[in-house]
Design a protein around this motif. Structure first.
Motif, PDB file in Angstrom:
ATOM      1  N   PHE A 161      77.734  42.376  72.098  1.00  0.00           N
ATOM      2  CA  PHE A 161      76.556  42.451  72.985  1.00  0.00           C
ATOM      3  C   PHE A 161      75.334  42.944  72.182  1.00  0.00           C
ATOM      4  N   PRO A 162      74.207  42.241  72.281  1.00  0.00           N
ATOM      5  CA  PRO A 162      73.040  42.622  71.467  1.00  0.00           C
ATOM      6  C   PRO A 162      72.226  43.769  72.052  1.00  0.00           C
ATOM      7  N   HIS A 163      72.832  44.958  72.139  1.00  0.00           N
ATOM      8  CA  HIS A 163      72.091  46.121  72.642  1.00  0.00           C
ATOM      9  C   HIS A 163      71.093  46.614  71.587  1.00  0.00           C
ATOM     10  N   VAL A 164      70.174  47.503  71.970  1.00  0.00           N
ATOM     11  CA  VAL A 164      69.160  47.943  70.999  1.00  0.00           C
ATOM     12  C   VAL A 164      69.770  48.778  69.872  1.00  0.00           C
ATOM     13  N   GLY A 165      70.936  49.370  70.121  1.00  0.00           N
ATOM     14  CA  GLY A 165      71.603  50.170  69.089  1.00  0.00           C
ATOM     15  C   GLY A 165      71.108  51.610  69.095  1.00  0.00           C
ATOM     16  N   PHE A 174      62.372  45.645  80.990  1.00  0.00           N
ATOM     17  CA  PHE A 174      62.573  44.197  81.125  1.00  0.00           C
ATOM     18  C   PHE A 174      63.863  43.868  80.370  1.00  0.00           C
ATOM     19  N   GLY A 175      64.960  43.652  81.089  1.00  0.00           N
ATOM     20  CA  GLY A 175      66.224  43.309  80.436  1.00  0.00           C
ATOM     21  C   GLY A 175      67.028  44.559  80.116  1.00  0.00           C
ATOM     22  N   SER A 176      67.903  44.934  81.062  1.00  0.00           N
ATOM     23  CA  SER A 176      68.644  46.194  80.895  1.00  0.00           C
ATOM     24  C   SER A 176      70.089  45.988  80.473  1.00  0.00           C
ATOM     25  N   TYR A 211      72.468  50.212  78.396  1.00  0.00           N
ATOM     26  CA  TYR A 211      72.464  51.031  77.183  1.00  0.00           C
ATOM     27  C   TYR A 211      71.107  51.695  76.923  1.00  0.00           C
ATOM     28  N   SER A 212      70.039  50.896  76.895  1.00  0.00           N
ATOM     29  CA  SER A 212      68.717  51.478  76.609  1.00  0.00           C
ATOM     30  C   SER A 212      68.283  52.409  77.744  1.00  0.00           C
ATOM     31  N   ALA A 213      68.604  52.025  78.986  1.00  0.00           N
ATOM     32  CA  ALA A 213      68.232  52.871  80.129  1.00  0.00           C
ATOM     33  C   ALA A 213      68.925  54.234  80.046  1.00  0.00           C
ATOM     34  N   THR A 270      66.180  46.093  85.150  1.00  0.00           N
ATOM     35  CA  THR A 270      66.141  44.717  85.635  1.00  0.00           C
ATOM     36  C   THR A 270      67.144  43.891  84.842  1.00  0.00           C
ATOM     37  N   GLU A 271      67.808  42.980  85.523  1.00  0.00           N
ATOM     38  CA  GLU A 271      68.829  42.190  84.826  1.00  0.00           C
ATOM     39  C   GLU A 271      69.131  40.933  85.649  1.00  0.00           C
ATOM     40  N   VAL A 272      69.311  39.804  84.954  1.00  0.00           N
ATOM     41  CA  VAL A 272      69.671  38.565  85.666  1.00  0.00           C
ATOM     42  C   VAL A 272      71.181  38.448  85.884  1.00  0.00           C
ATOM     43  N   ASP A 273      71.953  39.196  85.125  1.00  0.00           N
ATOM     44  CA  ASP A 273      73.407  39.084  85.218  1.00  0.00           C
ATOM     45  C   ASP A 273      73.946  40.201  86.122  1.00  0.00           C
ATOM     46  N   ASP A 304      77.002  41.141  86.942  1.00  0.00           N
ATOM     47  CA  ASP A 304      78.094  41.983  86.424  1.00  0.00           C
ATOM     48  C   ASP A 304      77.557  43.049  85.469  1.00  0.00           C
ATOM     49  N   GLU A 305      76.602  42.633  84.620  1.00  0.00           N
ATOM     50  CA  GLU A 305      76.017  43.608  83.683  1.00  0.00           C
ATOM     51  C   GLU A 305      75.289  44.716  84.443  1.00  0.00           C
ATOM     52  N   LEU A 306      74.577  44.311  85.491  1.00  0.00           N
ATOM     53  CA  LEU A 306      73.821  45.325  86.246  1.00  0.00           C
ATOM     54  C   LEU A 306      74.775  46.298  86.940  1.00  0.00           C
ATOM     55  N   GLY A 343      67.695  39.973  89.055  1.00  0.00           N
ATOM     56  CA  GLY A 343      66.774  38.829  89.088  1.00  0.00           C
ATOM     57  C   GLY A 343      65.834  38.867  87.902  1.00  0.00           C
ATOM     58  N   ASP A 344      64.888  37.962  87.923  1.00  0.00           N
ATOM     59  CA  ASP A 344      63.964  37.838  86.795  1.00  0.00           C
ATOM     60  C   ASP A 344      63.076  39.083  86.671  1.00  0.00           C
ATOM     61  N   ALA A 345      63.061  39.651  85.479  1.00  0.00           N
ATOM     62  CA  ALA A 345      62.352  40.913  85.250  1.00  0.00           C
ATOM     63  C   ALA A 345      60.845  40.764  85.418  1.00  0.00           C
ATOM     64  N   VAL A 346      60.306  39.611  85.033  1.00  0.00           N
ATOM     65  CA  VAL A 346      58.852  39.430  85.124  1.00  0.00           C
ATOM     66  C   VAL A 346      58.441  39.391  86.604  1.00  0.00           C
ATOM     67  N   ILE A 376      60.429  46.006  76.605  1.00  0.00           N
ATOM     68  CA  ILE A 376      60.562  44.546  76.784  1.00  0.00           C
ATOM     69  C   ILE A 376      61.709  44.071  75.893  1.00  0.00           C
ATOM     70  N   ASP A 377      62.757  43.556  76.532  1.00  0.00           N
ATOM     71  CA  ASP A 377      63.956  43.149  75.784  1.00  0.00           C
ATOM     72  C   ASP A 377      64.634  41.976  76.502  1.00  0.00           C
ATOM     73  N   ILE A 378      63.811  40.939  76.837  1.00  0.00           N
ATOM     74  CA  ILE A 378      64.370  39.775  77.551  1.00  0.00           C
ATOM     75  C   ILE A 378      64.302  38.546  76.638  1.00  0.00           C
ATOM     76  N   HIS A 396      60.647  34.045  74.687  1.00  0.00           N
ATOM     77  CA  HIS A 396      59.498  33.262  75.161  1.00  0.00           C
ATOM     78  C   HIS A 396      58.863  33.901  76.404  1.00  0.00           C
ATOM     79  N   GLN A 397      59.535  34.927  76.979  1.00  0.00           N
ATOM     80  CA  GLN A 397      58.971  35.607  78.156  1.00  0.00           C
ATOM     81  C   GLN A 397      58.242  36.908  77.805  1.00  0.00           C
ATOM     82  N   TYR A 398      58.229  37.293  76.541  1.00  0.00           N
ATOM     83  CA  TYR A 398      57.625  38.584  76.176  1.00  0.00           C
ATOM     84  C   TYR A 398      56.160  38.682  76.609  1.00  0.00           C
TER      85      TYR A 398
END
Ligand code: SAM
Length: 233
Positions: free
Chosen positions: A36-40, A62-64, A68-70, A87-90, A92-94, A115-118, A133-135, A138-140
């Motif tokens: 999983f590409p978390h911020v680390g 934007f994109g949780s 992890y980052s939260a 915010t998260e589109v998935d 299960d992840e949320l 849903g969509d973070a924007v 911002i971590d979505i 192209h949405q940044y």
């Protein structure tokens, strides 16, 4: 050689930085096992540090992902009146984020938005002292436009993946940023045509924030690189 040096530096940064608690260690293990590409941990610690320096009371992500980052941010928030919007589109992840935040005792601080973070950002009133911002890359820029007016002077917007990621072509990103700074549209068009949409998304974002007189932006090579934009006016 460069990768070895980067790995050593990252180990050093982690050794000096704050110790992740048990839940964060478990979350890191999860990221490693599932790719999983978390911020680390380096960027996570930095995010919390930014929230502490800003005396943050409200944070928007934007994109949780799975939280992890939260989770890193949460400890910097006041128990009384603090708030972080995840915010998260998935779904299960949320749900997983909710469980991890509860495990750390942070559930009461969190709003979980599926849903969509924007679109979510457009529905929320500010102010937000710190934003991540971590979505999709192209949405940044859209994320920035949606939240910009809700960040007060002294607030900070951090964008992840600002330098490199497996999906980002670093040399092309650098060429695009330099072409934009030189106002060389022809060069930028050629590079853009050859670049993937992740690179274009990041380049568009960096061009937008660095040209905004209300923000001062510094890119720092922590993790995949983060662009830190401080609201000055
Ligand atoms: C790179 S992950 C990082 C998550 C988190 N910040 C962390 O460090 O663990 C990005 C997350 O954003 C989610 N995502 C991508 N585009 C999104 C969007 N438009 N709205 C909400 N979530 C989005 C993805 O599903 C993914 O879980």
């Amino acid at each position: 050689m460069v990768d070895v040096l980067a790995a050593e530096i990252s180990r050093f940064v982690r050794a000096v930085g704050p110790e992740p608690d048990e839940t964060l260690v478990e979350m890191d293990r999860f990221a490693e096992e599932h790719g999983f590409p978390h911020v680390g941990p380096e960027v996570g610690a930095f995010l919390r540090f930014v929230a502490r320096l800003s005396d943050a009371e409200r944070i928007f992500e934007f994109g949780s992902g799975y939280g992890y980052s939260a989770y890193w941010f949460a400890d910097a928030l006041p128990d009384d009146g603090g708030e972080i919007v995840l915010t998260e589109v998935d779904e299960d992840e949320l749900e997983q984020a909710r469980e991890y935040m509860a495990a750390g005792g942070y559930d009461a601080l969190a709003q979980y938005e599926l849903g969509d973070a924007v679109e979510t950002a457009e529905r929320y009133d500010g102010p937000f002292d710190v934003v991540l911002i971590d979505i999709q890359k192209h949405q940044y820029k859209d994320a920035f436009e949606a939240i910009r007016s809700k960040v007060p002077v002294g607030g900070v917007i951090v964008a992840d993946n600002a330098i490199s990621a497996s999906v980002i072509e670093f040399e092309k990103l650098l060429d695009m940023v330099e072409a934009a700074q030189a106002d060389d549209d022809a060069a930028r068009r050629v590079i853009e045509a050859e670049s993937n949409e992740h690179t274009r998304g990041i380049a568009d974002y960096l061009e937008r924030v660095s040209a905004d007189p209300a923000f001062e932006t510094v890119v720092t090579p922590l993790g995949e690189g983060i662009a830190v934009s401080y609201r000055v006016e």
